[in-house]
Design a protein around this motif. Structure first.
Motif, short mmCIF file in Angstrom:
data_model
loop_
_atom_site.label_atom_id
_atom_site.label_comp_id
_atom_site.label_asym_id
_atom_site.label_seq_id
_atom_site.Cartn_x
_atom_site.Cartn_y
_atom_site.Cartn_z
N THR A 68 25.43 19.26 44.52
CA THR A 68 24.95 18.46 43.38
C THR A 68 25.74 18.68 42.11
O THR A 68 25.85 17.76 41.28
N ASP A 69 26.30 19.88 41.92
CA ASP A 69 26.99 20.15 40.66
C ASP A 69 28.36 20.82 40.85
O ASP A 69 28.94 21.33 39.89
N SER A 70 28.90 20.83 42.07
CA SER A 70 30.20 21.44 42.34
C SER A 70 31.07 20.52 43.19
O SER A 70 30.57 19.85 44.10
N THR A 71 32.36 20.50 42.88
CA THR A 71 33.34 19.78 43.67
C THR A 71 34.53 20.71 43.90
O THR A 71 35.18 21.14 42.93
N LEU A 72 34.80 21.05 45.15
CA LEU A 72 35.89 21.97 45.48
C LEU A 72 36.86 21.26 46.43
O LEU A 72 36.48 20.85 47.53
N TYR A 73 38.10 21.11 46.00
CA TYR A 73 39.13 20.50 46.84
C TYR A 73 39.87 21.60 47.61
O TYR A 73 40.17 22.67 47.06
N LEU A 74 40.17 21.32 48.90
CA LEU A 74 40.90 22.25 49.76
C LEU A 74 42.23 21.62 50.13
O LEU A 74 42.27 20.54 50.75
N PHE A 75 43.32 22.29 49.80
CA PHE A 75 44.67 21.76 50.05
C PHE A 75 45.48 22.81 50.80
O PHE A 75 45.59 23.95 50.37
N GLY A 76 46.05 22.42 51.94
CA GLY A 76 46.89 23.33 52.72
C GLY A 76 48.31 23.32 52.20
O GLY A 76 48.95 22.27 52.11
N SER A 77 48.82 24.48 51.87
CA SER A 77 50.15 24.58 51.27
C SER A 77 51.17 25.14 52.26
O SER A 77 50.83 25.68 53.30
N ILE A 78 52.44 24.97 51.92
CA ILE A 78 53.54 25.66 52.59
C ILE A 78 54.17 26.56 51.54
O ILE A 78 54.54 26.11 50.45
N HIS A 79 54.32 27.84 51.84
CA HIS A 79 54.75 28.81 50.83
C HIS A 79 56.22 28.67 50.46
O HIS A 79 56.61 29.03 49.34
#
Length: 324
Positions: A68-79
Motif C-alpha cells: 500500500t505504501d512501498s514500491t521496490l524495483y528489482l534490477f539484475g545487473s552485470i558487474h
C-alpha cells in the motif's frame, strides 16, 4: 562425480558467476585495479560516467514489489561490461528516477582503500606460499598465466589459491574489454550521488571476500589448478551471458549460470546464491514494512531460477510483477 571433475566442469561457470553476476563487484574491482602488485596498495579509480549507451529493444528485465505504501524495483545487473553495452532502458531509467533510495549488494564497491586491507587479511598467506602447495610443473604453468596479468609466479607466492584463481579468471575479461567501471552498479552509483539519493548495501566488503576466502583449502587448490587449464574460457561464456541479459532473456540467464552452478558446484551455488538470496529477501520484506520507493540492483543471477530473490518472496506470499 568427484570433486576434481565437478570443479573442472564448473571453473568457467564460477569465473563467469564471480566476475559477471554472482559474487560481487568489489572483488572484481580490486583485482582489476592492481593484480600484478598482489594488492599491496590501491590505485586511484578513474572517473565513472553517469550515463550509459542507448539500449535497443526492451532491454534487461525489471521487476517491482508493491504494497500500500512501498514500491521496490528489482534490477539484475552485470558487474563488468564493455563500454559499448547498452542497458539503461526507458523503463529502468524511469524506475531509478522515481526512487529516493538505491540499494546495491554493497554500498561502496569502488572503495579500494577499504578493500586492500581485507584482501591482505583474507587473501594472503605468506607462511604457506604457493610453491609449497603446487608441483614444479604447476608452478611453471602459473608463471605463464601470471604474465597475462603483468605478474610472475614469484609475485603471487604469498596469495591464497582462491585469490590467484580469481585474478587469473578476471584477467582475460579485462583484456577483452570488460571493465567494472562500465558495469551497472558504478554508473548507477554515480547517478545516485549526483541526484542526492540515499545509497545502501545488503552486504559488506568483508562479507563478499569471506564467501571465497572461507572455501576449504582443497577446493581452493582445485579451483586454481583447473583455472590454470581453463581461465581463457571466461570471455566466451560472459559474452553469451551479457547478450542474453541485455535483451531480457531471463530463462537463458538461468541456463547459462544458475543451472550449471547448481548442478556442477552445489556448495558454491548455496554459498553464492541461495544463502544470499534468502538474506536479501529478508531485508526486502523489512523494507516493505516502511514506505517510499527504492531501486534495487543486484547481480542478475540472483534474479533468475527457482531460488531467486523473487521466487523466495513469492513463496512467502509477497507479490512480484515484471515491469513491461
Amino acid at each position: 562425480m568427484t570433486l576434481s571433475n565437478r570443479l573442472k566442469s564448473s571453473v568457467s561457470t564460477l569465473a563467469q558467476g564471480v566476475c559477471g553476476v554472482a559474487a560481487g563487484l568489489a572483488l572484481v574491482f580490486a583485482i582489476a585495479g592492481a593484480p600484478g602488485e598482489a594488492f599491496a596498495q590501491a590505485a586511484p579509480a578513474p572517473a565513472v560516467s553517469a550515463s550509459a549507451p542507448a539500449i535497443q529493444g526492451q532491454g534487461p528485465a525489471l521487476w517491482v514489489v508493491k504494497d500500500t505504501d512501498s514500491t521496490l524495483y528489482l534490477f539484475g545487473s552485470i558487474h563488468v561490461l564493455r563500454p559499448t553495452t547498452g542497458w539503461a532502458s526507458p523503463r529502468v531509467n524511469a524506475a531509478f528516477e522515481s526512487a529516493s533510495d538505491i540499494w546495491f549488494e554493497i554500498s561502496n564497491p569502488d572503495d579500494q582503500a577499504a578493500m586492500i586491507p581485507l584482501i591482505q587479511q583474507y587473501g594472503l598467506s605468506p607462511q604457506t606460499p604457493l610453491s609449497s602447495r603446487l608441483t614444479p610443473e604447476e608452478l611453471a604453468e602459473l608463471d605463464v598465466a601470471a604474465k597475462t596479468i603483468g605478474a610472475s609466479a614469484a609475485q603471487l607466492e604469498p596469495m591464497k589459491p582462491w585469490l590467484v584463481a580469481l585474478s587469473l579468471s578476471v584477467a582475460p575479461l579485462i583484456k577483452a574489454g570488460y571493465d567494472p567501471q562500465s558495469g551497472v552498479e558504478l554508473a548507477l552509483k554515480a547517478r545516485a550521488e549526483a541526484a542526492g539519493k540515499s545509497i545502501h548495501g545488503f552486504e559488506t566488503l568483508e562479507d563478499q571476500i569471506g564467501m571465497l576466502a572461507t572455501l576449504p583449502d582443497d577446493v581452493q587448490l582445485e579451483f586454481l589448478r583447473e583455472t590454470l587449464k581453463d581461465y581463457d574460457q571466461a570471455v566466451t561464456l560472459l559474452d553469451s551471458l551479457v547478450e542474453s541479459w541485455a535483451k531480457g532473456d531471463v530463462p537463458a540467464l538461468e541456463r547459462l549460470i544458475v543451472e550449471d552452478m547448481k548442478t556442477d558446484a552445489p556448495e558454491l551455488y548455496k554459498v553464492l546464491l541461495v544463502d544470499r538470496n534468502t538474506d536479501w529477501a529478508d531485508q526486502i520484506q523489512t523494507q516493505l514494512q516502511g514506505s517510499g520507493t527504492a531501486f534495487i540492483a543486484v547481480g542478475a543471477a540472483h534474479l533468475a531460477g527457482d531460488d531467486s530473490v523473487q521466487s523466495i518472496l513469492k513463496s512467502r506470499g509477497v507479490a512480484v510483477e515484471s515491469v513491461e
